[in-house]
Design an enzyme around this catalytic site. Structure first.
Site, short mmCIF file in Angstrom:
data_model
loop_
_atom_site.label_atom_id
_atom_site.label_comp_id
_atom_site.label_asym_id
_atom_site.label_seq_id
_atom_site.Cartn_x
_atom_site.Cartn_y
_atom_site.Cartn_z
CB CYS A 127 -3.44 31.94 2.03
SG CYS A 127 -3.74 33.31 3.15
CE1 TYR A 268 -11.44 32.88 3.72
CE2 TYR A 268 -11.08 35.15 3.04
CZ TYR A 268 -10.81 34.03 2.95
OH TYR A 268 -9.60 33.37 2.18
#
Length: 409
Positions: A127, A268
């Protein structure tokens, strides 16, 4: 996925972690029709059985058109259903990042009431939002004050903890997934669930946990890095380091307004786009902004001049993942980062700063994306590391200090 990138480091809606002989003695008669690699006692595996059925049905030719169209329709429906959970979108197919549930307020940062060891940081190495917190924690010297537990992404998309022995020859200085050092839980969802009153929301990283009160303090990455930078100087080994000095706050905020939507979240928006139009908008915005930053870094050592700031930390965690992950898996294919000489040199300089490389476990990063994001990579095949992202190349001279020499003249 909750893990790799949805809300504030939440990382997606996936929620977190992930991974992956018969030796009978004696003489055995082997049929001449049997492969030397086959055992007569072993039943055919699923792939072999499926191959046999397809050959029986239509021989060496392609499946009938009706079957192909039916399977395609079914897969598209299943993909849309999974993506709706993994990456919520608006009616136009644009990825819409969920908001963080737990936030720090101003009193937490201006008048902190935390003692050494009372806070515990939960992260996942894939992440980028969690990675921010690890870097600021390291640069400020807060490792002893704020212990950390590193979760891994599991097959079901949740963050999980594991007892793991480092492999022989492994670089023990690099962070690796392990056990829950604060609560002894098996999953991050269990940790969130220990909150008074329980918790049924997304279990995301990073998450700052209060070990005495047994509750989440914050799971918004930018709140956490601001707090680590200015709210824990009494416990930091490097309290003099300020990654958000008052004279630069406005410039830092301006760069964040550019970088966050177009680069940090932009990759994203490319990877999780659920329509061609949404993807086109995202990819055009991403590369236009990368071009802009590339031009800026031609004459500026860091985003805000001569000093590393929180804006640089936020940009770095996306850049270090760009070629090994986003360029391929998220379809950010127009250019590789290595094709941007200023951006790539800038990334190498930050990577080579003391303690930063130890937060960059590139193998865990690639596994976390390719082996966990099933809707984007159903085969879970992890590609080879791009040469520009190998440690030997990340460690090459960056020559960014020459920009400082120019400024000082």
């Amino acid at each position: 996925m909750s893990f790799i990138g949805a809300a504030s480091c939440c990382h997606f809606p996936i929620n977190s972690g992930a991974v992956i002989g018969d030796a009978n003695a004696g003489t055995r008669l082997i049929s001449p029709r049997m492969s030397m690699n086959q055992s007569p006692s072993q039943p055919p595996n699923q792939a072999t059985l499926l191959t046999s059925i397809t050959k029986l049905l239509w021989g060496p030719s392609l499946p009938p058109g009706l079957l192909i169209s039916t399977v395609r329709t079914g897969w598209n429906s299943a993909w849309n259903l999974m993506m709706a959970q993994l990456a919520p979108s608006d009616p136009s197919g644009n990825y819409s990042r969920p908001a963080s549930k737990f936030r720090l307020n101003s009193s937490d940062t201006t008048n902190p009431q935390f003692s050494r060891g009372s806070l515990h940081l939960y992260v996942g190495l894939p992440c980028p939002w969690a990675h921010r917190t690890l870097i600021v924690r390291a640069l400020k010297g807060l490792e002893d004050a704020v212990p950390v537990s590193v979760a891994a992404s599991g097959q079901d998309g949740s963050w999980e903890f594991r007892d793991r022995t480092p492999s022989p020859g492994a670089d023990l200085g690099v962070l690796v997934p392990g056990k829950d050092n604060a609560n002894g839980c098996r999953t991050l969802k269990e940790v969130y669930g220990r909150r008074k009153g329980g918790y049924s929301g997304r279990a995301t990283v990073p998450m700052l946990w209060h070990s005495e009160r047994k509750e989440p303090v914050c799971n918004e990455s930018y709140d956490i890095i601001e707090f680590f930078n200015s709210g824990m100087n009494a416990l930091a080994r490097n309290p003099e380091l300020d990654l958000s000095p008052e004279p630069l706050k406005g410039e830092i905020e301006e760069w964040n307004r550019v970088i966050y939507p177009n680069i940090n979240n932009g990759v994203y928006r490319c990877g999780f786009a659920q329509s061609q139009e949404a993807y086109d908008r995202a990819v055009n915005g991403l590369f236009a902004t990368l071009d802009r930053v590339e031009d800026h870094l031609a004459s500026s050592r860091y985003l805000c001049g001569e000093a590393l700031t929180l804006a640089d930390v936020c940009l770095f965690t996306t850049l270090i993942r760009f070629d090994p992950v986003y360029n391929v898996l998220f379809k950010c294919t127009k250019k590789k980062l290595v094709e941007y000489p200023n951006l790539h040199g800038y990334m190498r300089e930050i990577y080579q700063m003391p303690k930063v490389a130890e937060t960059c476990n590139l193998g865990a990063i690639m596994d976390g994306y390719y082996k966990t994001l099933f809707p984007l990579n159903p085969g879970s095949i992890c590609p080879v590391m791009p040469s520009g992202s190998e440690i030997v190349n990340l460690s090459k001279p960056h020559n960014r200090e020459s920009l400082s020499a120019v400024v000082c003249r």
